[in-house]
Design an enzyme around this catalytic site. Structure first.
Site, mmCIF file in Angstrom:
data_model
loop_
_atom_site.group_PDB
_atom_site.id
_atom_site.type_symbol
_atom_site.label_atom_id
_atom_site.label_comp_id
_atom_site.label_asym_id
_atom_site.label_seq_id
_atom_site.Cartn_x
_atom_site.Cartn_y
_atom_site.Cartn_z
ATOM 1 N N GLU A 37 36.388 -11.044 19.872
ATOM 2 C CA GLU A 37 37.309 -10.694 18.785
ATOM 3 C C GLU A 37 36.723 -11.094 17.439
ATOM 4 O O GLU A 37 36.820 -10.359 16.464
ATOM 5 C CB GLU A 37 38.668 -11.379 18.982
ATOM 6 C CG GLU A 37 39.460 -10.870 20.167
ATOM 7 C CD GLU A 37 39.823 -9.391 20.055
ATOM 8 O OE1 GLU A 37 39.820 -8.849 18.943
ATOM 9 O OE2 GLU A 37 40.096 -8.779 21.101
ATOM 10 N N TYR A 120 45.801 -12.030 13.983
ATOM 11 C CA TYR A 120 45.195 -10.999 14.825
ATOM 12 C C TYR A 120 44.503 -11.603 16.052
ATOM 13 O O TYR A 120 44.776 -11.242 17.187
ATOM 14 C CB TYR A 120 44.201 -10.185 13.973
ATOM 15 C CG TYR A 120 43.283 -9.347 14.790
ATOM 16 C CD1 TYR A 120 43.680 -8.091 15.224
ATOM 17 C CD2 TYR A 120 42.027 -9.814 15.174
ATOM 18 C CE1 TYR A 120 42.851 -7.321 16.018
ATOM 19 C CE2 TYR A 120 41.195 -9.059 15.966
ATOM 20 C CZ TYR A 120 41.610 -7.813 16.376
ATOM 21 O OH TYR A 120 40.797 -7.071 17.169
ATOM 22 N N ASP A 138 45.366 -4.494 13.952
ATOM 23 C CA ASP A 138 44.120 -4.344 13.196
ATOM 24 C C ASP A 138 44.205 -2.981 12.493
ATOM 25 O O ASP A 138 45.224 -2.292 12.584
ATOM 26 C CB ASP A 138 42.896 -4.473 14.113
ATOM 27 C CG ASP A 138 42.747 -3.292 15.067
ATOM 28 O OD1 ASP A 138 43.687 -2.466 15.145
ATOM 29 O OD2 ASP A 138 41.699 -3.199 15.722
#
Ligand code: SF4
Length: 354
Positions: A37, A120, A138
């Site tokens: 990520e 996120y 996102d």
């Protein structure tokens, strides 16, 4: 299947059939997911995949990463840009080891306490690794939601962020929340493209407001564009031994912690005369300009840099700035350099030994 919405019902089967086979999708290891990520935040999947493998090989566990030096991590990160991500990565790894006994916490709020982990990333880890129904937002998810629901609230406004988050939270199923989040992102990345969405291949086509109106590319709406900062960098290429002089970038600016040749930043492009005047304030001893590169444009997301590399013969016997370091050709390999510098030095005859 106890999904929360018809959107989730349509998305999950599509995702299971169409998802790209990415290496971090075969695991629920929070360390591997977190690494992917962070790497993918500002990086294309093709490029990110190679870096993910590189990090997993060099640091197979969070303990290995926590034990690495900052220079080493930055060196491995070289070429990915946004270097604060690499520094934060190492700091967060140390936090996981020191504060959580080496295990990522199975809790959204606790994940948010890790350096560099925002909503996120915390939501991605919580949902994918621990099955916690936290929505991930996102750029891809914003685009899909804005189009499917025809939402014109700017996504870069406080009201927009609130509205989209609430909507995403409403849509997320309690079982398989991780797959749902990944399905949303995957749809935005592979089908609902910014300029040319492939609506015929989209599982949400029958529910999509923008598609029905035929104005898909008008979404998502953005309030304002970020101002681009223009900068002029004059790098001094000063040979020393079989290498050159480098210094470490300090302060809260781009490329913090990376190495570069001595830099004179100016408000506008300058010629030889001004450069020599500037040089006098740094180097009192003898010096001579041997040549210069053409102006090189280097574009970052919020900054446009015009760089000139000035080749200087300098007497280094006298007083030189304390931050300057003589780095030999062989030692250069171990230094993390901004892409602009790395490219130039690869081309530079000085370091090719010509
Ligand atoms: S129908 Fe088209 S615009 Fe709507 S979500 Fe699917 S790909 Fe995007």
């Amino acid at each position: 299947m106890s999904t929360a919405s018809p959107i989730a019902d349509a998305l999950l089967p599509w995702y299971r059939e169409n998802r790209r086979p990415l290496p971090w999708r075969d695991t629920r290891d929070p360390y591997a997911i977190w690494l992917s990520e962070v790497i993918l935040q500002q990086t294309r999947v093709d490029q990110g995949r190679a870096y993910w493998h590189r990090f997993m090989e060099r640091y197979p566990t969070v303990q290995d990463l926590a034990a690495a030096s900052e220079d080493e991590v930055l060196r491995l990160w070289q070429g990915l840009g946004y270097y604060s991500r690499a520094r934060n990565l190492r700091t967060a790894a140390r936090q996981v080891v020191a504060e959580h006994g080496g295990r990522f916490p199975a809790d959204h709020a606790a994940l948010l306490g890790l350096k560099g982990v925002g909503d996120y990333t915390a939501s991605a880890i919580a949902s994918i690794c621990f099955g916690i129904p936290e929505p991930v937002l996102d750029g891809n998810v914003y685009r899909v939601l804005a189009r499917v629901f025809g939402i014109a609230t700017p996504i870069d406004s406080t009201a927009g962020r609130k509205e989209f988050r609430a909507l995403a939270a409403e849509l997320i199923p309690t079982d398989h929340p991780g797959d749902h989040n990944q399905a949303m992102m995957e749809l935005g990345a592979t089908v609902c493209a910014p300029r040319d969405p492939d609506c015929d291949a989209c599982p949400l086509v029958r529910r999509c407001v923008a598609h029905a109106r035929g104005n898909m590319t008008e979404y998502p709406v953005k309030a304002g564009r970020t101002k681009i900062r223009k900068r002029h960098f004059n790098y001094l290429i000063i040979p020393a031994g079989d290498g050159l002089i480098l210094q470490k970038r300090q302060g809260r600016d781009i490329w913090q912690g990376l190495y570069e040749p001595p830099l004179i930043e100016t408000a506008r492009a300058i010629g030889e005369r001004t450069l020599l005047q500037e040089l006098r304030t740094i180097l009192p001893g003898g010096k001579e300009i041997r040549g210069r590169s053409p102006r090189i444009k280097h574009i970052l997301s919020h900054q446009h840099i015009q760089a000139v590399f000035w080749h200087i013969d300098a007497d280094l016997g006298g007083q030189v700035p304390a931050s300057w370091e003589q780095v030999g050709k062989a030692a250069l390999e171990g230094r993390a350099l901004p892409r602009l510098i790395e490219r130039y030095l690869q081309e530079d005859a000085l370091l090719k030994g010509a």
